[in-house]
Write a protein that holds these residues in place. Sequence first.
Motif, short mmCIF file in Angstrom:
data_model
loop_
_atom_site.label_atom_id
_atom_site.label_comp_id
_atom_site.label_asym_id
_atom_site.label_seq_id
_atom_site.Cartn_x
_atom_site.Cartn_y
_atom_site.Cartn_z
N UNK A 149 36.52 1.82 31.40
CA UNK A 149 35.13 1.48 31.12
C UNK A 149 34.28 2.70 30.81
N UNK A 150 32.97 2.50 30.84
CA UNK A 150 32.07 3.56 30.41
C UNK A 150 30.97 3.86 31.41
N UNK A 356 32.26 9.42 32.13
CA UNK A 356 33.30 9.71 31.14
C UNK A 356 34.65 9.76 31.86
N UNK A 357 35.64 9.10 31.28
CA UNK A 357 37.01 9.10 31.81
C UNK A 357 37.07 8.64 33.25
N UNK A 392 36.09 3.61 24.33
CA UNK A 392 34.63 3.50 24.44
C UNK A 392 34.20 2.56 23.34
N UNK A 393 33.77 1.36 23.71
CA UNK A 393 33.50 0.31 22.74
C UNK A 393 32.33 0.60 21.81
N UNK A 394 32.13 -0.29 20.88
CA UNK A 394 31.03 -0.15 19.92
C UNK A 394 29.68 -0.40 20.58
N UNK A 395 28.68 0.31 20.10
CA UNK A 395 27.31 0.05 20.54
C UNK A 395 26.70 -1.11 19.77
N UNK A 396 27.21 -1.36 18.57
CA UNK A 396 26.62 -2.36 17.69
C UNK A 396 27.52 -3.57 17.47
N UNK A 397 28.55 -3.72 18.31
CA UNK A 397 29.48 -4.85 18.17
C UNK A 397 30.22 -5.02 19.49
N UNK A 398 31.12 -5.98 19.54
CA UNK A 398 31.82 -6.29 20.77
C UNK A 398 32.76 -5.16 21.20
N UNK A 399 32.83 -4.95 22.50
CA UNK A 399 33.68 -3.92 23.08
C UNK A 399 35.14 -4.09 22.65
#
Length: 507
Positions: A149-150, A356-357, A392-399
């Motif tokens: 996760x983040x 992070x990590x 690290x997933x997208x900020x503007x779309x689905x993880x």
Amino acid sequence: MERPAGTKAAPVDQDVLIVGAGISGIGMAVHLQQHSPDRSFALVERRADLGGTWDLFRYPGIRSDSDMHTLGFVFEPWKHEKTIADGPAILEYLNRIVDERHIRERIRFNKKVVGADWDSAAARWTVTMEDDKGAVTTTTARWLYLGSGYYDYDEPFDAGFTGREDFQGQILHPQFWPKDLDYAGKKIVVIGSGATAVTIVPAMTDKAAHVTMLQRTPTWYFIRPAKDGFANFLRKVLPEELAYRITRFKNVKLQDISFRRAREKPQKVKDFLTKKLKAALGDRYDATAFTPPYNPWEQRLCLVPDADFFEAMKADKASVVTDHIERFDATGVQLKSGKHLDADIIVTATGLKLAVAGKIPVRVDGDPVDWSEHFYYKACMFSNVPNFSAVFGYLNASWTLRADIVAEYVCRVLNHMQATGTDAATPVLADPSTLTEENIFDFSSGYIQRSLHIMPKNADALPWRLSQNYVQDRIDMRSGAIADGVLAFTVAKAQVSAASAELEAAE
């Protein structure tokens, strides 16, 4: 496979060690089964159950803020009627996957990773773990894959409100929601205006006397049905997997178009969203409460399925106050405007603290890795760190869109290593000064801005950046050359030494 700390493993306990049994970790496990079936793997999970975010957060109404046709995996159709799903439905989806694909037996629960050390000579990671009783063990792997996760699982963001100790009611943070909270007939103030707050507010109106959302800054909201009529129609007339693929493609394209339109013609998107809000709220619409000082998609759009938040406002069960907090006092929140909000319960939905990590101390040949000094490579690896990847997933779309393509890419790298007889894959960056650094986290969201100093670096061009363009990333990650002149493949020094010794002996 585990061993007491300090003991040796020969050669490794598993080819791939996956840290985290949430969406990212489970996705990687399935992709390994599909694309690299001869590679052994295991998962370690610090919690007692799988699910990650969806197991940790238990606040009322918890749901996805993305549609499940893109938050779901590419390999597993979403079969529920609602495309905006609640937490229990998502957990059911994940549990079914790990059981049907025999992944559960590969998960070691209650194992917190407290260290990861890369040995170049042996080309392997030694990972140190601690269980819930404090016992320390280690395990070894060729590749370390972080699906952790983040954000910080241990500590949420503390907004530092003055007077917390004076408040005589309960103060809650969504990250640590108490089980069986009794809020019937209570006056509740939810501080925040993001996805969590907008979920909690309508969900708590079922029992609460009144729920007030207290915001410092308004948010852009997007109203959509919780059920996707197009998807449900397709499921009736087409095979499940085909219907899912078509719906997923449709939703990805619509998301991409809406994001680009917001960046290119922000005023038109503002007007569109405002028109929808006015239609949903009628005479309850207040421009002060619903006109953010930034453009849409400069922060993530906040999803409101079936306009439930606005329906609660129209029913006088919820309200929005836009103000600044002076302090907490014995009976509620004193605002800088002079107004006072009475409260029995205050929910501080003020955001997450990024990590992070997974906060894991990582060392390469004994040297600690400072992630803020390393550049992203192909959106999942890092400059000069071998056999290591993270999601690290997208900020503007689905993880999950990123999780899927990262997992597929790592499998491609693993297969290339096997085909070439190599043991280590390292994105080599000899001179970072040759790159032009760029902040790709151009979102004004507080949780992003507060954490820029700990984030890995990004260049202005691929492959050294965490792109926010899924459509292009999917093409590059699936079809781009693995041996691209940057990712260096080497044989373990220990194996080279052993081979030389054998040659000398033969002579």
